[in-house]
Design a protein around this motif. Structure first.
Motif, short mmCIF file in Angstrom:
data_model
loop_
_atom_site.label_atom_id
_atom_site.label_comp_id
_atom_site.label_asym_id
_atom_site.label_seq_id
_atom_site.Cartn_x
_atom_site.Cartn_y
_atom_site.Cartn_z
N MET A 83 0.82 -1.21 0.00
CA MET A 83 0.00 0.00 0.00
C MET A 83 0.85 1.26 0.00
N THR A 84 2.11 1.13 0.39
CA THR A 84 2.96 2.32 0.42
C THR A 84 4.00 2.24 -0.70
N MET A 85 4.64 3.39 -0.95
CA MET A 85 5.73 3.49 -1.93
C MET A 85 5.30 3.15 -3.36
N GLN A 86 3.99 3.29 -3.65
CA GLN A 86 3.51 3.18 -5.03
C GLN A 86 3.17 4.60 -5.48
N TRP A 87 3.04 4.80 -6.78
CA TRP A 87 2.66 6.16 -7.20
C TRP A 87 1.29 6.50 -6.62
N TRP A 88 0.40 5.49 -6.56
CA TRP A 88 -0.96 5.77 -6.09
C TRP A 88 -1.07 5.87 -4.57
N SER A 89 -0.01 5.52 -3.86
CA SER A 89 -0.04 5.70 -2.40
C SER A 89 -0.24 7.18 -2.06
N ALA A 90 0.30 8.04 -2.93
CA ALA A 90 0.17 9.48 -2.69
C ALA A 90 -1.29 9.92 -2.70
N ILE A 91 -2.14 9.15 -3.40
CA ILE A 91 -3.56 9.53 -3.45
C ILE A 91 -4.16 9.55 -2.03
N PHE A 92 -3.78 8.55 -1.22
CA PHE A 92 -4.28 8.53 0.17
C PHE A 92 -3.88 9.81 0.89
N ALA A 93 -2.59 10.13 0.79
CA ALA A 93 -2.07 11.30 1.49
C ALA A 93 -2.74 12.57 1.01
N VAL A 94 -2.78 12.73 -0.31
CA VAL A 94 -3.31 13.97 -0.88
C VAL A 94 -4.80 14.10 -0.58
N THR A 95 -5.54 13.01 -0.68
CA THR A 95 -6.97 13.07 -0.42
C THR A 95 -7.26 13.54 1.00
N VAL A 96 -6.54 12.99 1.95
CA VAL A 96 -6.77 13.38 3.35
C VAL A 96 -6.38 14.83 3.58
N VAL A 97 -5.24 15.24 3.05
CA VAL A 97 -4.77 16.61 3.29
C VAL A 97 -5.71 17.64 2.65
N VAL A 98 -6.25 17.28 1.49
CA VAL A 98 -7.03 18.24 0.71
C VAL A 98 -8.51 18.24 1.08
N PHE A 99 -8.96 17.17 1.70
CA PHE A 99 -10.38 17.02 2.02
C PHE A 99 -10.99 18.24 2.73
N PRO A 100 -10.33 18.79 3.76
CA PRO A 100 -10.95 19.92 4.48
C PRO A 100 -11.25 21.11 3.57
N LEU A 101 -10.43 21.33 2.55
CA LEU A 101 -10.67 22.46 1.66
C LEU A 101 -12.00 22.30 0.94
N ALA A 161 3.00 14.73 3.51
CA ALA A 161 2.41 13.40 3.67
C ALA A 161 2.80 12.50 2.51
N THR A 162 2.85 13.10 1.30
CA THR A 162 3.22 12.34 0.11
C THR A 162 4.62 11.74 0.24
N SER A 163 5.56 12.57 0.69
CA SER A 163 6.94 12.08 0.75
C SER A 163 7.06 10.96 1.78
N MET A 164 6.20 10.98 2.81
CA MET A 164 6.29 9.93 3.80
C MET A 164 5.70 8.61 3.33
N ILE A 165 4.60 8.69 2.58
CA ILE A 165 3.91 7.45 2.24
C ILE A 165 4.31 6.93 0.86
N ALA A 166 4.76 7.82 -0.03
CA ALA A 166 5.13 7.38 -1.38
C ALA A 166 6.62 7.53 -1.65
N GLY A 167 7.28 8.35 -0.82
CA GLY A 167 8.72 8.53 -1.00
C GLY A 167 9.05 9.23 -2.30
N TYR A 168 10.33 9.09 -2.74
CA TYR A 168 10.73 9.68 -4.00
C TYR A 168 11.49 8.64 -4.79
N THR A 169 10.84 8.07 -5.79
CA THR A 169 11.52 7.16 -6.71
C THR A 169 11.37 7.76 -8.10
N PRO A 170 12.48 8.20 -8.72
CA PRO A 170 12.35 8.83 -10.05
C PRO A 170 11.64 7.89 -11.02
N GLY A 171 10.71 8.47 -11.78
CA GLY A 171 9.99 7.67 -12.77
C GLY A 171 8.92 6.79 -12.15
#
Lengths: 223, 230
Positions: A83-101, A161-171
């Protein structure tokens, strides 16, 4: 110049905005009807990611989705999915962070709605769902669109949150914001500056759209 | 025959409305904040009384003891709101059609044409409510109500957002609409001149309590003579 970070950031932002659009509208609509205590608790819960440091959100997500944690382990064992370190893992992070807006903008729009219009609809025999889709939503559409656009803009720039759950893997998991950090860290200033300007341009464009949508309207009974 | 006997606790007082209305229009006359609109909202089903009964002919709309509370959609009560409450994102036609969206399409279009003609809205079909004058908005709101074939007509201060000149032009028009409608009609107003021209009988409402039904002309003469002795 490898445009993968832009492509990845755009798709993460787009998917998160769609999720947040539906969930945000549903949450803001139903919270208006909830009993006061539940309303108070949920409102704090829904708004919390706005004020929490994104790293805290990332940490909490790792507590749930990490390979050794409840949900993470379940998906790993049952479906062999990390569930982590995939490109789509960032979706979890971004969705939660952005939801209040989205939630707060939509709630503001719903609260400004003139309930008399719904009453009128009901005395005319219109069902509550007809009233919601044909009267309430169109009346609040400016606020809702502004909420989506604002969410999208914030989603594009999410870093912590993105960097923690998806990290940084080029490409793979790289986004514009994580790329800027990595490029700066590795001394590649020339490329970092390019990404910085791309980011500023996109964000400015989005804010122009938000301002345009939030122009005060002449109409009285709409919000 | 519309029969209302309800109670509802409100912030400042307890609303105690007891009314009967048959085919002759009845006015609910009183100062602002006396509970006039609240009474109408209870009849329409928008607000729920704490106890009592609302009955229209043999249909029970509300009965606290039998736990009957028909939703507004099933009451067939037409409500003309003070500010008309037109749907801002729909055209004039759209607003009127909203009142009959369950009818088959062809019938709906025919009824729409009838109502457009009857309420003199020709040429305004595609305009939005915010481009209409007060009088035009009122006609659209009335057309929309009659599109939904109501059995009861509730008029909540129908002239309050119109200027005086227009108001006196519209009174005969509203009187004719009430006469053609022929069903139970309740008019809410704080203006005895207005009431006198539209309703032969009235009930005075003070701090939420309705009086027995009175002859409008007698009350008018009484108020007038009070003025003259000032």
């Amino acid at each position: 110049m490898d445009l993968y970070p832009l492509f990845n950031a755009l798709r993460i932002a787009a998917i998160s905005s769609v999720i947040v659009f539906f969930v945000g509208i549903a949450a803001s609509y139903y919270i208006a009807k909830a009993p006061r205590i539940i309303k108070g608790i949920l409102d704090v819960l829904f708004t919390l990611p706005l004020v929490l440091p994104p790293t805290v959100v990332g940490y909490l997500l790792l507590l749930a989705l990490g390979p050794k944690r409840a949900i993470g382990r379940f998906f790993l064992e049952a479906f062999n999915i990390h569930m982590t370190m995939q490109w789509w893992s960032a979706i979890f992070a971004v969705t939660v962070v952005v939801f209040p807006l989205m939630y707060r903008t939509a709630r503001g729009a719903f609260e400004r709605f003139d309930e008399t219009l719904a009453d009128a609809g009901r005395t005319l025999g219109l069902s509550n769902s007809y009233i919601f889709w044909h009267i309430r939503l169109p009346s609040c559409k400016q606020g809702i669109i502004a909420g989506v656009v604002l969410s999208f803009a914030r989603a594009l720039g999410e870093y912590g949150a993105t960097s923690m759950i998806a990290g940084y893997t080029p490409g793979k998991t790289a986004t514009v914001s994580t790329a800027v950090y990595q490029l700066w860290r590795t001394g590649n200033d020339a490329l970092a500056v390019k990404w910085v300007f791309i980011n500023i341009a996109i964000s400015a464009a989005v804010l122009l759209v938000v301002n345009y949508l939030e122009r005060p309207q002449r109409r009285r009974s709409s919000c | 025959m519309l029969m209302v006997d309800i109670e509802k606790r409100l912030d400042r007082y307890t609303l105690k409305a007891r009314l009967q209305c048959d085919n002759s229009p009845l006015a609910l006359f009183g100062a602002s904040g006396a509970g006039k609109s609240m009474t109408l909202k209870c009849i329409a089903g928008i607000e729920k009384p704490d106890k009592g009964v609302i009955q229209l002919n043999d249909r029970v709309l509300f009965d606290s003891e039998k736990k009957i509370n028909l939703p507004p959609q099933k009451r067939r009560v037409g409500y003309l709101f003070q500010e008309y409450a037109l749907f801002p994102d729909m055209t004039v036609s759209g607003n009127i059609k909203a009142g009959m969206h369950k009818l088959p399409k062809q019938e709906r279009e025919e009824r729409l044409r009838e109502l457009i003609t009857r309420f003199q809205l020709d040429g305004m079909e595609n305009r939005r409510p915010d481009t209409l004058s007060g009088g035009e908005k009122q006609r659209v709101a009335l057309a929309r109500i009659f599109a939904s074939s109501p059995e009861v007509l509730l008029l909540d201060e129908p002239f309050s957002s119109l200027d005086t000149l227009l108001k006196y032009q519209l009174i005969p028009y509203i009187r004719e609409i009430i006469a053609v409608f022929g069903g139970e009609t309740i008019l809410v107003s704080h203006d005895i001149e207005e009431v006198r021209r539209l309703c032969p009988a009235l009930s005075v409402i003070t701090d939420g309590a309705t009086s027995t039904i009175k002859d409008t002309e007698a009350l008018y003469q009484q108020i007038k003579s009070q003025y003259e002795t000032l």
